[in-house]
Design a protein around this motif. Structure first.
Motif, PDB file in Angstrom:
ATOM      1  N   ARG A 132      44.205 -33.852   1.029  1.00  0.00           N
ATOM      2  CA  ARG A 132      45.568 -34.080   1.517  1.00  0.00           C
ATOM      3  C   ARG A 132      46.165 -32.775   2.061  1.00  0.00           C
ATOM      4  O   ARG A 132      46.854 -32.773   3.083  1.00  0.00           O
ATOM      5  CB  ARG A 132      46.447 -34.635   0.400  1.00  0.00           C
ATOM      6  CG  ARG A 132      46.316 -36.146   0.225  1.00  0.00           C
ATOM      7  CD  ARG A 132      47.345 -36.650  -0.746  1.00  0.00           C
ATOM      8  NE  ARG A 132      46.926 -36.483  -2.126  1.00  0.00           N
ATOM      9  CZ  ARG A 132      47.720 -36.623  -3.179  1.00  0.00           C
ATOM     10  NH1 ARG A 132      49.001 -36.874  -3.009  1.00  0.00           N
ATOM     11  NH2 ARG A 132      47.250 -36.487  -4.398  1.00  0.00           N
ATOM     12  N   ALA A 133      45.899 -31.682   1.352  1.00  0.00           N
ATOM     13  CA  ALA A 133      46.401 -30.380   1.809  1.00  0.00           C
ATOM     14  C   ALA A 133      45.782 -30.006   3.151  1.00  0.00           C
ATOM     15  O   ALA A 133      46.475 -29.512   4.056  1.00  0.00           O
ATOM     16  CB  ALA A 133      46.102 -29.318   0.759  1.00  0.00           C
ATOM     17  N   ARG A 134      44.484 -30.239   3.297  1.00  0.00           N
ATOM     18  CA  ARG A 134      43.818 -29.949   4.571  1.00  0.00           C
ATOM     19  C   ARG A 134      44.396 -30.816   5.691  1.00  0.00           C
ATOM     20  O   ARG A 134      44.551 -30.367   6.834  1.00  0.00           O
ATOM     21  CB  ARG A 134      42.315 -30.184   4.455  1.00  0.00           C
ATOM     22  CG  ARG A 134      41.593 -29.183   3.570  1.00  0.00           C
ATOM     23  CD  ARG A 134      40.135 -29.550   3.435  1.00  0.00           C
ATOM     24  NE  ARG A 134      39.467 -28.717   2.442  1.00  0.00           N
ATOM     25  CZ  ARG A 134      38.276 -28.972   1.940  1.00  0.00           C
ATOM     26  NH1 ARG A 134      37.590 -30.036   2.345  1.00  0.00           N
ATOM     27  NH2 ARG A 134      37.729 -28.171   1.034  1.00  0.00           N
ATOM     28  N   ARG A 135      44.714 -32.064   5.355  1.00  0.00           N
ATOM     29  CA  ARG A 135      45.277 -32.960   6.366  1.00  0.00           C
ATOM     30  C   ARG A 135      46.622 -32.422   6.881  1.00  0.00           C
ATOM     31  O   ARG A 135      46.919 -32.484   8.078  1.00  0.00           O
ATOM     32  CB  ARG A 135      45.448 -34.359   5.776  1.00  0.00           C
ATOM     33  CG  ARG A 135      45.803 -35.434   6.797  1.00  0.00           C
ATOM     34  CD  ARG A 135      45.957 -36.796   6.135  1.00  0.00           C
ATOM     35  NE  ARG A 135      44.714 -37.244   5.552  1.00  0.00           N
ATOM     36  CZ  ARG A 135      43.726 -37.813   6.243  1.00  0.00           C
ATOM     37  NH1 ARG A 135      43.839 -37.956   7.558  1.00  0.00           N
ATOM     38  NH2 ARG A 135      42.636 -38.228   5.633  1.00  0.00           N
ATOM     39  N   VAL A 136      47.436 -31.887   5.977  1.00  0.00           N
ATOM     40  CA  VAL A 136      48.733 -31.316   6.366  1.00  0.00           C
ATOM     41  C   VAL A 136      48.532 -30.127   7.300  1.00  0.00           C
ATOM     42  O   VAL A 136      49.222 -29.988   8.317  1.00  0.00           O
ATOM     43  CB  VAL A 136      49.534 -30.893   5.115  1.00  0.00           C
ATOM     44  CG1 VAL A 136      50.765 -30.082   5.505  1.00  0.00           C
ATOM     45  CG2 VAL A 136      49.950 -32.123   4.308  1.00  0.00           C
ATOM     46  N   ILE A 137      47.571 -29.257   6.954  1.00  0.00           N
ATOM     47  CA  ILE A 137      47.269 -28.111   7.817  1.00  0.00           C
ATOM     48  C   ILE A 137      46.795 -28.580   9.188  1.00  0.00           C
ATOM     49  O   ILE A 137      47.162 -28.014  10.231  1.00  0.00           O
ATOM     50  CB  ILE A 137      46.205 -27.201   7.172  1.00  0.00           C
ATOM     51  CG1 ILE A 137      46.820 -26.413   6.021  1.00  0.00           C
ATOM     52  CG2 ILE A 137      45.597 -26.249   8.186  1.00  0.00           C
ATOM     53  CD1 ILE A 137      47.837 -25.375   6.450  1.00  0.00           C
ATOM     54  N   CYS A 138      45.984 -29.636   9.205  1.00  0.00           N
ATOM     55  CA  CYS A 138      45.459 -30.138  10.483  1.00  0.00           C
ATOM     56  C   CYS A 138      46.565 -30.736  11.347  1.00  0.00           C
ATOM     57  O   CYS A 138      46.543 -30.610  12.574  1.00  0.00           O
ATOM     58  CB  CYS A 138      44.351 -31.167  10.230  1.00  0.00           C
ATOM     59  SG  CYS A 138      42.836 -30.438   9.592  1.00  0.00           S
ATOM     60  N   GLU A 139      47.543 -31.382  10.719  1.00  0.00           N
ATOM     61  CA  GLU A 139      48.669 -31.914  11.490  1.00  0.00           C
ATOM     62  C   GLU A 139      49.469 -30.771  12.115  1.00  0.00           C
ATOM     63  O   GLU A 139      49.872 -30.841  13.284  1.00  0.00           O
ATOM     64  CB  GLU A 139      49.559 -32.761  10.575  1.00  0.00           C
ATOM     65  CG  GLU A 139      48.909 -34.075  10.140  1.00  0.00           C
ATOM     66  CD  GLU A 139      49.675 -34.774   9.023  1.00  0.00           C
ATOM     67  OE1 GLU A 139      50.684 -34.186   8.539  1.00  0.00           O
ATOM     68  OE2 GLU A 139      49.274 -35.878   8.617  1.00  0.00           O
ATOM     69  N   ALA A 140      49.700 -29.702  11.336  1.00  0.00           N
ATOM     70  CA  ALA A 140      50.406 -28.542  11.871  1.00  0.00           C
ATOM     71  C   ALA A 140      49.589 -27.848  12.958  1.00  0.00           C
ATOM     72  O   ALA A 140      50.141 -27.367  13.963  1.00  0.00           O
ATOM     73  CB  ALA A 140      50.728 -27.561  10.743  1.00  0.00           C
ATOM     74  N   SER A 141      48.270 -27.812  12.772  1.00  0.00           N
ATOM     75  CA  SER A 141      47.398 -27.160  13.755  1.00  0.00           C
ATOM     76  C   SER A 141      47.342 -27.947  15.058  1.00  0.00           C
ATOM     77  O   SER A 141      47.246 -27.361  16.149  1.00  0.00           O
ATOM     78  CB  SER A 141      45.985 -26.984  13.172  1.00  0.00           C
ATOM     79  OG  SER A 141      46.009 -26.097  12.067  1.00  0.00           O
ATOM     80  N   ALA A 142      47.389 -29.281  14.967  1.00  0.00           N
ATOM     81  CA  ALA A 142      47.433 -30.092  16.188  1.00  0.00           C
ATOM     82  C   ALA A 142      48.718 -29.798  16.963  1.00  0.00           C
ATOM     83  O   ALA A 142      48.705 -29.680  18.206  1.00  0.00           O
ATOM     84  CB  ALA A 142      47.345 -31.575  15.835  1.00  0.00           C
ATOM     85  N   ASP A 143      49.841 -29.663  16.246  1.00  0.00           N
ATOM     86  CA  ASP A 143      51.100 -29.280  16.895  1.00  0.00           C
ATOM     87  C   ASP A 143      50.987 -27.894  17.532  1.00  0.00           C
ATOM     88  O   ASP A 143      51.517 -27.645  18.620  1.00  0.00           O
ATOM     89  CB  ASP A 143      52.241 -29.286  15.874  1.00  0.00           C
ATOM     90  CG  ASP A 143      52.645 -30.690  15.458  1.00  0.00           C
ATOM     91  OD1 ASP A 143      52.258 -31.643  16.159  1.00  0.00           O
ATOM     92  OD2 ASP A 143      53.336 -30.822  14.428  1.00  0.00           O
ATOM     93  N   LEU A 144      50.299 -26.984  16.846  1.00  0.00           N
ATOM     94  CA  LEU A 144      50.099 -25.631  17.378  1.00  0.00           C
ATOM     95  C   LEU A 144      49.311 -25.677  18.685  1.00  0.00           C
ATOM     96  O   LEU A 144      49.657 -24.988  19.664  1.00  0.00           O
ATOM     97  CB  LEU A 144      49.365 -24.772  16.346  1.00  0.00           C
ATOM     98  CG  LEU A 144      48.871 -23.398  16.817  1.00  0.00           C
ATOM     99  CD1 LEU A 144      50.039 -22.534  17.285  1.00  0.00           C
ATOM    100  CD2 LEU A 144      48.099 -22.695  15.705  1.00  0.00           C
ATOM    101  N   THR A 145      48.257 -26.492  18.725  1.00  0.00           N
ATOM    102  CA  THR A 145      47.468 -26.629  19.956  1.00  0.00           C
ATOM    103  C   THR A 145      48.351 -27.086  21.113  1.00  0.00           C
ATOM    104  O   THR A 145      48.310 -26.528  22.219  1.00  0.00           O
ATOM    105  CB  THR A 145      46.322 -27.640  19.754  1.00  0.00           C
ATOM    106  OG1 THR A 145      45.500 -27.229  18.656  1.00  0.00           O
ATOM    107  CG2 THR A 145      45.469 -27.755  21.014  1.00  0.00           C
ATOM    108  N   ARG A 146      49.171 -28.119  20.846  1.00  0.00           N
ATOM    109  CA  ARG A 146      50.043 -28.641  21.904  1.00  0.00           C
ATOM    110  C   ARG A 146      51.057 -27.583  22.361  1.00  0.00           C
ATOM    111  O   ARG A 146      51.360 -27.479  23.557  1.00  0.00           O
ATOM    112  CB  ARG A 146      50.755 -29.906  21.399  1.00  0.00           C
ATOM    113  CG  ARG A 146      49.828 -31.116  21.277  1.00  0.00           C
ATOM    114  CD  ARG A 146      50.595 -32.393  20.958  1.00  0.00           C
ATOM    115  NE  ARG A 146      50.959 -32.469  19.547  1.00  0.00           N
ATOM    116  CZ  ARG A 146      50.196 -33.020  18.608  1.00  0.00           C
ATOM    117  NH1 ARG A 146      49.024 -33.544  18.932  1.00  0.00           N
ATOM    118  NH2 ARG A 146      50.604 -33.068  17.361  1.00  0.00           N
TER     119      ARG A 146
END
Length: 359
Positions: free
Chosen positions: A309-323
């Motif tokens: 779950r923690a990794r999923r949160v980081i990945c959601e933030a990282s997807a926003d970072l990419t955009r």
């Protein structure tokens, strides 16, 4: 440069893959300062940095909340026991208390009640009063052998390991009723032969405030042993009974008892094998073991572990970072870069990072 912006970039699974590829070492991979200095960091304006940094801080707050809510898994187990065996604690068990008046005689007359206020909350009272009103058996009477604490294994270096190398299960390996092999350590066949575990063994963490009492059933996935912080028990009644007991020990019913029985100074707390054998198990758990085990296994399949779950949160933030980096023009749009706008793809990248073959 905003340090939280820098942390957000370096935590992005794409940059994690890059830094992991640069790491090297004989027994443990390390990233040198010289290599880290050469890692490319996109340069964006102050406002963009601030927005990305605030988004990353929000992700960290969410992760902190996830780790604080580890008791959520106990609630999952409580629901299984309630639905399958009719074991239900009063709603007051979830309440918080500031003060409690406890007679010293009450403490002196029971092994499972400590003098300090921590152990006199509604959960403790609800479990103890409920157990006094129903038929119970002691855990020890349900075991063919154990609990026996493991030996300290001999470790194997990663460069000497392959897919068949045995693992040693430690406290951190047991997570939410399952064995997380990512956190298992590489060991030797001799260590396994000296203290083997077999399919259906009940494993319980015996040390550490907050970890003590965690339980899981070994499924025989990989050749393995346990380290000296984990106990092994052979259960009468087979794997269904082992799963039912694992569910119970991970529930509020079990956690209240195991934490109340722990001994030792702060940072060195432990649960003795004698005290674990003394944990009270409602007869209903044994009588309904098959039904409980089936519901528990289904709950395990549906429950997402805290780390993931923690990794999923980081990945959601990282997807926003990419955009955001694409919008700022510091990343060149391409088919491959577009994948990094998908949190699910980033999560699969994280999975690659934690695969032993990659490391």
């Amino acid at each position: 440069m905003d340090p939280n912006y820098l942390a957000a970039v370096l935590s992005h699974p794409g940059w994690r893959l890059l830094t992991a590829a640069l790491a090297a070492g004989k027994r443990q991979d390390n990233l040198s300062q010289e290599q880290l200095v050469d890692v490319h960091i996109p340069v964006v304006g102050g406002d963009a940095q601030d927005g990305i940094a605030r988004r990353y801080e929000d992700a960290l707050r969410r992760i902190e909340e996830i780790y604080r809510s580890e008791e959520d898994f106990a609630k999952v187990c409580d629901e299984v026991l309630s639905g399958c065996a009719g074991l239900t604690l009063s709603s007051s068990a979830r309440n918080q208390v500031q003060q409690a008046r406890i007679a010293l005689a009450d403490v002196a007359e029971t092994r499972g009640l400590r003098l300090d206020n921590r152990w006199h909350g509604p959960e403790n009272s609800a479990v103890r009063s409920s157990l006094s009103a129903i038929p119970i058996r002691r855990l020890g009477s349900l075991l063919m052998s154990g609990p026996s604490k493991g030996r300290q294994p001999t470790w194997t270096a990663e460069e000497d390991a392959d897919d068949d190398t045995p693992r040693a299960i430690a406290t951190a390996t047991i997570q939410a009723g399952t064995i997380n092999w990512e956190n298992a350590k590489l060991t030797t066949e001799r260590s396994v032969s000296l203290f083997p575990i077999t399919d259906g063994d009940l494993l319980v963490a015996m040390d550490g405030d907050g970890s003590l009492g965690k339980a899981a059933v070994y499924r025989g996935d990989l050749p393995a042993t346990v380290d000296s912080h984990i106990s092994r028990s052979r259960v009468r009644g087979g794997e269904d009974t082992a799963d039912a007991l694992s569910c119970y020990l991970n529930s509020t019913w079990g956690k209240v008892q195991t934490t109340s029985l722990m001994t030792g100074a702060t940072g060195q707390t432990q649960l003795s094998a004698t005290d674990l054998r003394d944990v009270a198990i409602p007869v209903a758990v044994i009588d309904r073991a098959t039904v409980i085990a089936a519901a528990y296994r289904e709950a395990l399949r549906q429950y997402e572990p805290i780390v993931r779950r923690a990794r999923r949160v980081i990945c959601e933030a990282s997807a926003d970072l990419t955009r955001r980096l694409l919008a700022e023009g510091v990343l060149r749009s391409s088919e491959n870069v577009a994948k990094f706008e998908d949190p699910s793809y980033l999560l699969s990248t994280f999975d690659l990072l934690y695969t032993r073959a990659w490391r």
